[in-house]
Design a protein around this motif. Sequence first.
Motif, PDB file in Angstrom:
ATOM      1  N   UNK A   1      26.528   1.711 -11.236  1.00 47.26           N
ATOM      2  CA  UNK A   1      27.283   1.324 -10.046  1.00 47.26           C
ATOM      3  C   UNK A   1      26.708   1.836  -8.737  1.00 47.26           C
ATOM      4  N   UNK A   2      25.482   2.408  -8.777  1.00 52.46           N
ATOM      5  CA  UNK A   2      24.930   2.961  -7.521  1.00 52.46           C
ATOM      6  C   UNK A   2      24.166   1.908  -6.725  1.00 52.46           C
ATOM      7  N   UNK A   3      24.126   0.674  -7.210  1.00 50.58           N
ATOM      8  CA  UNK A   3      23.549  -0.406  -6.397  1.00 50.58           C
ATOM      9  C   UNK A   3      22.155  -0.854  -6.815  1.00 50.58           C
ATOM     10  N   UNK A   4      21.690  -0.426  -7.980  1.00 50.59           N
ATOM     11  CA  UNK A   4      20.317  -0.766  -8.405  1.00 50.59           C
ATOM     12  C   UNK A   4      20.136  -2.284  -8.540  1.00 50.59           C
ATOM     13  N   UNK A   5      21.051  -2.921  -9.273  1.00 50.36           N
ATOM     14  CA  UNK A   5      20.901  -4.375  -9.478  1.00 50.36           C
ATOM     15  C   UNK A   5      21.138  -5.146  -8.185  1.00 50.36           C
ATOM     16  N   UNK A   6      22.017  -4.631  -7.346  1.00 49.50           N
ATOM     17  CA  UNK A   6      22.236  -5.295  -6.052  1.00 49.50           C
ATOM     18  C   UNK A   6      20.940  -5.252  -5.234  1.00 49.50           C
ATOM     19  N   UNK A   7      20.194  -4.133  -5.336  1.00 44.63           N
ATOM     20  CA  UNK A   7      18.927  -4.061  -4.581  1.00 44.63           C
ATOM     21  C   UNK A   7      17.954  -5.124  -5.099  1.00 44.63           C
ATOM     22  N   UNK A   8      17.978  -5.392  -6.414  1.00 47.00           N
ATOM     23  CA  UNK A   8      17.108  -6.435  -6.973  1.00 47.00           C
ATOM     24  C   UNK A   8      17.543  -7.813  -6.452  1.00 47.00           C
ATOM     25  N   UNK A   9      18.843  -8.065  -6.427  1.00 48.53           N
ATOM     26  CA  UNK A   9      19.331  -9.361  -5.917  1.00 48.53           C
ATOM     27  C   UNK A   9      18.917  -9.560  -4.457  1.00 48.53           C
ATOM     28  N   UNK A  10      18.931  -8.469  -3.692  1.00 49.04           N
ATOM     29  CA  UNK A  10      18.506  -8.570  -2.285  1.00 49.04           C
ATOM     30  C   UNK A  10      17.009  -8.861  -2.201  1.00 49.04           C
ATOM     31  N   UNK A  11      16.216  -8.198  -3.064  1.00 47.92           N
ATOM     32  CA  UNK A  11      14.758  -8.424  -3.072  1.00 47.92           C
ATOM     33  C   UNK A  11      14.406  -9.846  -3.457  1.00 47.92           C
ATOM     34  N   UNK A  12      15.206 -10.398  -4.360  1.00 48.16           N
ATOM     35  CA  UNK A  12      14.926 -11.754  -4.844  1.00 48.16           C
ATOM     36  C   UNK A  12      15.530 -12.830  -3.948  1.00 48.16           C
ATOM     37  N   UNK A  13      16.178 -12.413  -2.878  1.00 50.59           N
ATOM     38  CA  UNK A  13      16.768 -13.381  -1.953  1.00 50.59           C
ATOM     39  C   UNK A  13      17.965 -14.108  -2.552  1.00 50.59           C
ATOM     40  N   UNK A  14      18.576 -13.509  -3.585  1.00 45.61           N
ATOM     41  CA  UNK A  14      19.751 -14.145  -4.185  1.00 45.61           C
ATOM     42  C   UNK A  14      20.985 -13.870  -3.346  1.00 45.61           C
ATOM     43  N   UNK A  15      20.916 -12.789  -2.560  1.00 51.03           N
ATOM     44  CA  UNK A  15      22.030 -12.386  -1.693  1.00 51.03           C
ATOM     45  C   UNK A  15      21.472 -12.041  -0.318  1.00 51.03           C
ATOM     46  N   UNK A  16      22.236 -12.282   0.742  1.00 56.30           N
ATOM     47  CA  UNK A  16      21.831 -11.753   2.047  1.00 56.30           C
ATOM     48  C   UNK A  16      22.343 -10.318   2.194  1.00 56.30           C
ATOM     49  N   UNK A  17      21.651  -9.519   2.994  1.00 53.32           N
ATOM     50  CA  UNK A  17      22.190  -8.195   3.323  1.00 53.32           C
ATOM     51  C   UNK A  17      23.366  -8.391   4.274  1.00 53.32           C
ATOM     52  N   UNK A  18      24.371  -7.507   4.194  1.00 56.33           N
ATOM     53  CA  UNK A  18      25.474  -7.576   5.170  1.00 56.33           C
ATOM     54  C   UNK A  18      24.971  -7.101   6.519  1.00 56.33           C
ATOM     55  N   UNK A  19      24.058  -6.112   6.502  1.00 61.01           N
ATOM     56  CA  UNK A  19      23.393  -5.680   7.738  1.00 61.01           C
ATOM     57  C   UNK A  19      22.072  -5.018   7.365  1.00 61.01           C
ATOM     58  N   UNK A  20      21.217  -4.837   8.355  1.00 56.34           N
ATOM     59  CA  UNK A  20      19.906  -4.248   8.111  1.00 56.34           C
ATOM     60  C   UNK A  20      18.889  -5.305   7.711  1.00 56.34           C
ATOM     61  N   UNK A  21      17.694  -4.839   7.356  1.00 51.83           N
ATOM     62  CA  UNK A  21      16.646  -5.813   7.085  1.00 51.83           C
ATOM     63  C   UNK A  21      15.896  -5.503   5.778  1.00 51.83           C
TER      64      UNK A  21
END
Length: 263
Positions: free
Chosen positions: A48-68
């Motif tokens: 639950x610390x966000x590892x898979x979410x970081x992968x989804x962000x890298x793969x462009x499956x999700x947009x970041x809420x903020x930042x780049x």
Amino acid sequence: MSTESAISFSRVSRHFSRQGARESVAAIADLSFAISAGEHICVVGRTGCGKSTSVSLLLGLLPASSGSVRVLGVDPYRDFQRLRGRIGCVFQSDRLLPWRSAIDNVLMPMEILRSCNSSVRDSAAELLARVGLAGYEQAFPHQLSGGMRQRVAFARALITQPDILIADEAFGHLDEVTAGALRHDFKRISRARGQTVYQITHSLDEALEVADRILVLQRPGKVAGIFSRAQWQDSTAEHAKVKQSLRSLIAGNSENAVLEEVG
Ligand SMILES: Nc1ncnc2c1ncn2[C@@H]1O[C@H](COP(=O)(O)OP(=O)(O)OP(=O)(O)O)[C@@H](O)[C@H]1O
């Protein structure tokens, strides 16, 4: 943050709304790090610390809420077209298509890129041989063991000659001997090709074995520490202390941990 980084997160946050709840949940909060081309990074941290979410962000499956988020200098959510074929992925489950032979599974990304020809078919066969599956080109997934299927998934990730390889718990469900052999091959091939590796794992031992640097995440998706191989590779007392710090950080106890400045 360097424009030459293969991957960079700069003050990235990602929230999810929860059904029935007023407040959203933060999966990633103000996360910054940079990975150089050719580096092998392992990302560890409690569930639950966000590892898979970081992968989804890298793969462009999700947009970041903020930042780049930048991958090879590109925003993967807004401009994924420029990253096609440049990122290879392996997940915990092999995600092979059961009605396709091993070689036809490996060729899938090239078909999507409309780049299939007879020399690509030869490359696919060669890749299967490099991951230890010579002679299994025509086998279907149900005829292969779990470890062999994961090897096919690795060959499929490599067929486009990507600059970046992402492995999200790719060894987690295999027995230790099978996982160890596969990790070894994965490291050998990615290093020979100079690929940047972003590897998620629950196993600190796995990270200590293969990583150039280890990124420890803590809830909600923050950097708790970044360690480089020179800090842990020997069996000195000092290096033993670093390994203990890593274990403490992963367990969420930062008081005993030696934190390194994040560049
Ligand atoms: N699509 C989603 N909708 C709502 N919440 C989500 C979603 N995806 C992730 N989360 C939440 O974000 C947080 C981080 O999840 P994430 O899957 O990235 O963690 P993780 O470190 O990969 O966990 P694990 O090690 O268990 O796979 C968790 O609290 C999770 O419930």
